[in-house]
Scaffold this motif. Structure first.
Motif, mmCIF file in Angstrom:
data_model
loop_
_atom_site.group_PDB
_atom_site.id
_atom_site.type_symbol
_atom_site.label_atom_id
_atom_site.label_comp_id
_atom_site.label_asym_id
_atom_site.label_seq_id
_atom_site.Cartn_x
_atom_site.Cartn_y
_atom_site.Cartn_z
ATOM 1 N N GLY A 140 27.728 40.107 46.372
ATOM 2 C CA GLY A 140 28.860 39.208 46.233
ATOM 3 C C GLY A 140 28.754 38.397 44.958
ATOM 4 O O GLY A 140 27.732 38.414 44.254
ATOM 5 N N TYR A 174 34.225 34.555 42.440
ATOM 6 C CA TYR A 174 35.663 34.546 42.724
ATOM 7 C C TYR A 174 36.253 35.882 42.325
ATOM 8 O O TYR A 174 35.945 36.415 41.251
ATOM 9 C CB TYR A 174 36.337 33.414 41.937
ATOM 10 C CG TYR A 174 37.841 33.327 42.132
ATOM 11 C CD1 TYR A 174 38.381 32.625 43.207
ATOM 12 C CD2 TYR A 174 38.717 33.938 41.231
ATOM 13 C CE1 TYR A 174 39.756 32.536 43.390
ATOM 14 C CE2 TYR A 174 40.099 33.854 41.414
ATOM 15 C CZ TYR A 174 40.600 33.150 42.490
ATOM 16 O OH TYR A 174 41.964 33.072 42.658
ATOM 17 N N ALA A 175 37.105 36.418 43.181
ATOM 18 C CA ALA A 175 37.743 37.699 42.884
ATOM 19 C C ALA A 175 39.227 37.505 42.592
ATOM 20 O O ALA A 175 39.712 37.786 41.499
ATOM 21 C CB ALA A 175 37.566 38.669 44.050
ATOM 22 N N THR A 223 33.412 38.604 48.522
ATOM 23 C CA THR A 223 33.268 39.408 47.305
ATOM 24 C C THR A 223 32.168 40.458 47.467
ATOM 25 O O THR A 223 31.690 41.006 46.485
ATOM 26 C CB THR A 223 32.966 38.518 46.086
ATOM 27 O OG1 THR A 223 31.807 37.715 46.358
ATOM 28 C CG2 THR A 223 34.153 37.628 45.766
ATOM 29 N N THR A 265 35.724 45.167 45.747
ATOM 30 C CA THR A 265 36.692 44.101 45.495
ATOM 31 C C THR A 265 37.387 44.385 44.169
ATOM 32 O O THR A 265 36.987 45.277 43.410
ATOM 33 C CB THR A 265 36.021 42.720 45.432
ATOM 34 O OG1 THR A 265 34.982 42.753 44.439
ATOM 35 C CG2 THR A 265 35.426 42.327 46.777
ATOM 36 N N PRO A 283 38.385 41.963 41.323
ATOM 37 C CA PRO A 283 38.525 40.695 40.610
ATOM 38 C C PRO A 283 39.549 40.811 39.481
ATOM 39 O O PRO A 283 39.583 41.806 38.760
ATOM 40 C CB PRO A 283 37.119 40.424 40.060
ATOM 41 C CG PRO A 283 36.470 41.769 40.007
ATOM 42 C CD PRO A 283 37.028 42.528 41.169
#
Length: 372
Positions: A272, A275-276, A283, A287, A289
């Motif tokens: 992880g 922020y995505a 995350t 994912t 991003p």
């Protein structure tokens, strides 16, 4: 005419206020000089994050600051009308986040008081400024797709950030009120503001019954005077983060625009990371991003435009009148879901209806469904 950057005050300190503050930092046209929020510590924290010099716990005190020219409202829907009237009375231009108000009557009053006080009431609809969606409109207006017969707009995630959204007495409705206002405004804008002739809506509460009386998923069909149809899909029940897209169909072509996937980096992580994308719950694993998120949404461009409007350099592209068109359609949508039928426009709600969702909560179609 005043010189330098437009001086801005923000009412609110949570998610949308943060987006406003971050967007203004990207701009050359304006700067935030004050923030107001009644929640202890929240305004001060946001002010520290963005180096905003003045902090207030009462927005009415902020309105006394003579250098502030424009105020943005990032507060619960139930407060929009009174805040607009107070800002107008202070002689400052207004940017009101969507939806315009809780009721049609409030929206009409907001428009009237802004005109009486000689200030602008600008409607915070960033989909009018989203670069990818604007490119689709540019192509459509140039005839790329021939006569448009269908415009689809979809916005889905697993629910809003702030608790007030779940409270129908403060929000006025659920996913349709929160997200459907985007889709209604976008289709109306994309189709050259052709009048809405009818509204049909289906909605339900499928996932978040423990949190709200409001709908967490809705489907809406709009028929326009020019013969085109708008299809709007909204959800607070979609897992996996934000999904926002449009589709445009014409007799000579089609275009698809996925707001996030074209600006994302397909990523896998076992650990992880920070922020995505907006509303993404984790995350870890696969994912997507995004980069330049605010710019791709269109909020900085929207607020830059509004700042230029405040100085008389441009004419507002999103107005209180646009917001009022959306309010009428929202009411019709809730009435449609409540009555189980298509609603012809113009639609006026029955006397005594205090908020849009009441037309669904108290509607005969929902009552019959509950008895099954």
């Amino acid at each position: 005419m005043a010189e330098g950057k437009v001086k801005v005050g923000i009412i609110g300190s949570q998610f949308q206020a943060d987006i406003h503050a971050a967007s203004f930092q990207i701009l050359n046209e304006a700067e935030v000089v004050a923030i107001a929020s009644p929640t202890p510590g929240n305004a001060a924290e946001l002010a520290k994050r963005y180096n905003i010099p003045r902090v207030f716990t009462d927005y009415r005190e902020m309105l006394k600051e003579r250098d502030i020219e424009m105020v943005t409202i990032a507060a619960p829907n139930s407060l929009h009308a009174q805040m607009t009237k107070d800002i107008a009375a202070a002689g400052k231009h207004i940017v009101c986040e969507k939806p315009l108000a809780m009721t049609i009557a409030e929206g009409e009053e907001m428009i009237a008081v802004a005109k009486q006080q000689g200030v602008l009431l600008m409607y915070g609809e960033e989909l009018f400024f989203t670069p990818k969606y604007l490119k689709a409109k540019e192509m459509a207006d140039a005839g790329a797709f021939g006569k448009i017969y269908l415009v689809k707009q979809s916005e889905k995630h697993f629910g809003p950030h702030s608790p007030w959204f779940w409270d129908v007495n403060r929000s006025g409705g659920g996913a349709f009120m929160d997200l459907g206002c985007h889709g209604i405004a976008f289709c109306y804008f994309f189709l050259g503001r052709s009048p809405i002739k009818s509204v049909y809506c289906q909605m339900g509460t499928y996932v978040h019954r423990d949190k709200t009386k409001a709908e967490d998923d809705s489907l809406c069909i709009l028929e326009f005077a020019n013969g085109a149809v708008g299809l709007i899909e909204n959800s607070w029940a979609r897992r996996g983060g934000m999904d926002d897209r449009i589709e445009v169909f014409g007799e000579a072509g089609v275009t698809y625009a996925n707001l996030h996937m074209g600006n994302a980096l397909p990523t896998f992580s076992e650990n992880g990371y920070g922020y995505a994308v907006e509303k993404a719950p984790t995350t870890k694993g696969w994912t997507y991003p995004v980069f330049e998120e605010l710019w791709n949404y269109g909020t900085p461009q929207e607020l830059a435009h509004f700042a230029r409007c405040a100085r008389g350099k441009e004419t507002p592209q999103a107005t209180g009148e646009d917001g009022l068109v959306v309010m009428h359609a929202l009411y019709a949508g809730y009435a449609s879901a409540g009555e189980g039928r298509k609603i012809s426009m113009p639609y006026e709600p029955p006397p005594g209806v205090k908020k849009p969702i009441d037309l669904w909560l108290n509607g005969p179609a929902r009552a019959q469904a509950a008895q099954r």
